[in-house]
Design an enzyme around this catalytic site. Structure first.
Site, PDB file in Angstrom:
ATOM      1  N   HIS A 101      13.036   4.599  -5.095  1.00  0.00           N
ATOM      2  CA  HIS A 101      13.776   3.351  -4.859  1.00  0.00           C
ATOM      3  C   HIS A 101      15.227   3.664  -4.492  1.00  0.00           C
ATOM      4  CE1 HIS A 101      10.890   1.355  -7.951  1.00  0.00           C
ATOM      5  NE2 HIS A 101      10.591   0.838  -6.771  1.00  0.00           N
ATOM      6  N   SER A 113       6.939   3.899 -10.353  1.00  0.00           N
ATOM      7  CA  SER A 113       7.394   3.471 -11.685  1.00  0.00           C
ATOM      8  C   SER A 113       6.266   3.611 -12.700  1.00  0.00           C
ATOM      9  CB  SER A 113       7.866   2.015 -11.650  1.00  0.00           C
ATOM     10  OG  SER A 113       8.978   1.866 -10.823  1.00  0.00           O
ATOM     11  N   LYS A 122       1.361  -7.536 -11.929  1.00  0.00           N
ATOM     12  CA  LYS A 122       1.834  -6.704 -13.042  1.00  0.00           C
ATOM     13  C   LYS A 122       2.228  -7.539 -14.261  1.00  0.00           C
ATOM     14  CE  LYS A 122       3.667  -3.295  -9.800  1.00  0.00           C
ATOM     15  NZ  LYS A 122       4.867  -2.765  -9.165  1.00  0.00           N
ATOM     16  N   ARG A 135       6.255   4.733   0.957  1.00  0.00           N
ATOM     17  CA  ARG A 135       6.165   6.145   0.570  1.00  0.00           C
ATOM     18  C   ARG A 135       5.114   6.865   1.388  1.00  0.00           C
ATOM     19  NH1 ARG A 135       5.069   4.571  -5.498  1.00  0.00           N
ATOM     20  NH2 ARG A 135       3.871   3.130  -4.242  1.00  0.00           N
TER      21      ARG A 135
HETATM   22  O1  PNS Z   1       8.030  -3.463  -7.009  1.00  0.00           O
HETATM   23  P1  PNS Z   1       6.876  -4.347  -6.654  1.00  0.00           P
HETATM   24  O2  PNS Z   1       6.136  -4.768  -7.909  1.00  0.00           O
HETATM   25  O3  PNS Z   1       5.962  -3.744  -5.632  1.00  0.00           O
HETATM   26  O4  PNS Z   1       7.500  -5.676  -5.984  1.00  0.00           O
HETATM   27  C1  PNS Z   1       6.665  -6.736  -5.553  1.00  0.00           C
HETATM   28  C2  PNS Z   1       7.484  -8.031  -5.454  1.00  0.00           C
HETATM   29  C3  PNS Z   1       8.112  -8.362  -6.817  1.00  0.00           C
HETATM   30  C4  PNS Z   1       8.563  -7.893  -4.412  1.00  0.00           C
HETATM   31  C5  PNS Z   1       6.490  -9.169  -5.019  1.00  0.00           C
HETATM   32  O5  PNS Z   1       5.469  -9.278  -5.962  1.00  0.00           O
HETATM   33  C6  PNS Z   1       7.207 -10.504  -4.840  1.00  0.00           C
HETATM   34  O6  PNS Z   1       7.765 -10.773  -3.802  1.00  0.00           O
HETATM   35  N1  PNS Z   1       7.205 -11.344  -5.917  1.00  0.00           N
HETATM   36  C7  PNS Z   1       7.848 -12.651  -5.894  1.00  0.00           C
HETATM   37  C8  PNS Z   1       6.814 -13.773  -5.794  1.00  0.00           C
HETATM   38  C9  PNS Z   1       6.348 -13.932  -4.349  1.00  0.00           C
HETATM   39  O7  PNS Z   1       7.104 -14.271  -3.468  1.00  0.00           O
HETATM   40  N2  PNS Z   1       5.041 -13.667  -4.130  1.00  0.00           N
HETATM   41  C10 PNS Z   1       4.462 -13.778  -2.795  1.00  0.00           C
HETATM   42  C11 PNS Z   1       4.465 -12.461  -2.056  1.00  0.00           C
HETATM   43  S1  PNS Z   1       3.376 -11.314  -2.820  1.00  0.00           S
END
Ligand code: PNS
Length: 176
Positions: A16, A129, A40, A92
């Site tokens: 990150h 992570s 998650k 990645r």
């Molecule tokens: O680090 P991550 O867990 O891969 O990040 C994913 C994240 C948090 C960016 C994604 O789940 C997200 O955008 N969450 C906010 C809710 C949302 O907009 N969901 C629709 C797109 S999946």
């Protein structure tokens, strides 16, 4: 042009940090935003406040990076940003691409939000992570894989495990 770097950051890794460093060179300002990942839910090691604290410490040296959190949709968060702001996501390996492509298309479909991908350096291709959390839960050394702020927080979280493992390793070296 400004960018938002969203993620769970539980905790922020060196991968990150690498993506963030590259993004901070390209964009005028980058906001690292902790968001909910429905996949998650309930599986976080660090609370939201802890993750924000780690992020603030890990990003303090960037003059054009700030830290934030948001509990809703990423597109709603983007709508509150300066016009033209983009989402930054790190890649990645090819395995990340399919999932990221789907989210990027969805975010454009539901909120006209643009996503820019930044490739993390290959040395971080195996770092996540979740792997870092697993290694730390057994008291393993993750110092190369995370910034110092994350390493210290992991060590505090698993203080008893680290102490026990270090005592065991110490015992082994003494008996050699
Ligand atoms: O680090 P991550 O867990 O891969 O990040 C994913 C994240 C948090 C960016 C994604 O789940 C997200 O955008 N969450 C906010 C809710 C949302 O907009 N969901 C629709 C797109 S999946």
């Amino acid at each position: 042009m400004n960018a938002v770097f969203p993620g769970s950051f539980d905790p922020i890794t060196s991968g990150h940090m690498d993506v963030l460093t590259r993004a901070a060179r390209i964009f005028d300002h980058v906001t690292v935003t902790v968001m909910h990942n429905a996949r998650k839910q309930g599986r976080h090691l660090f609370t939201l406040d802890e993750r924000l604290e780690i992020l603030r410490e890990a990003t303090a040296h960037f003059p054009n990076v700030s830290v934030d959190s948001f509990g809703g949709l990423l597109v709603d968060y983007m709508a509150r940003q300066e016009t033209g702001s983009v989402i930054v996501r790190g890649l990645r390996a090819v395995s990340d691409y399919e999932y990221e492509l789907q989210i990027a298309h969805l975010n454009r479909q539901i909120g006209d939000a643009e996503t820019v991908f930044i490739m993390a350096a290959t040395r971080w291709s195996f770092v996540s992570s979740s792997m870092v959390r697993e290694i730390a839960s057994y008291g393993g050394n993750v110092s190369e894989m995370v910034p110092r702020a994350s390493a210290s927080a992991l060590r505090r979280k698993h203080a008893d495990v680290y102490e026990e493992r270090e005592a065991e390793l110490q015992g082994q070296t003494t008996s050699l």
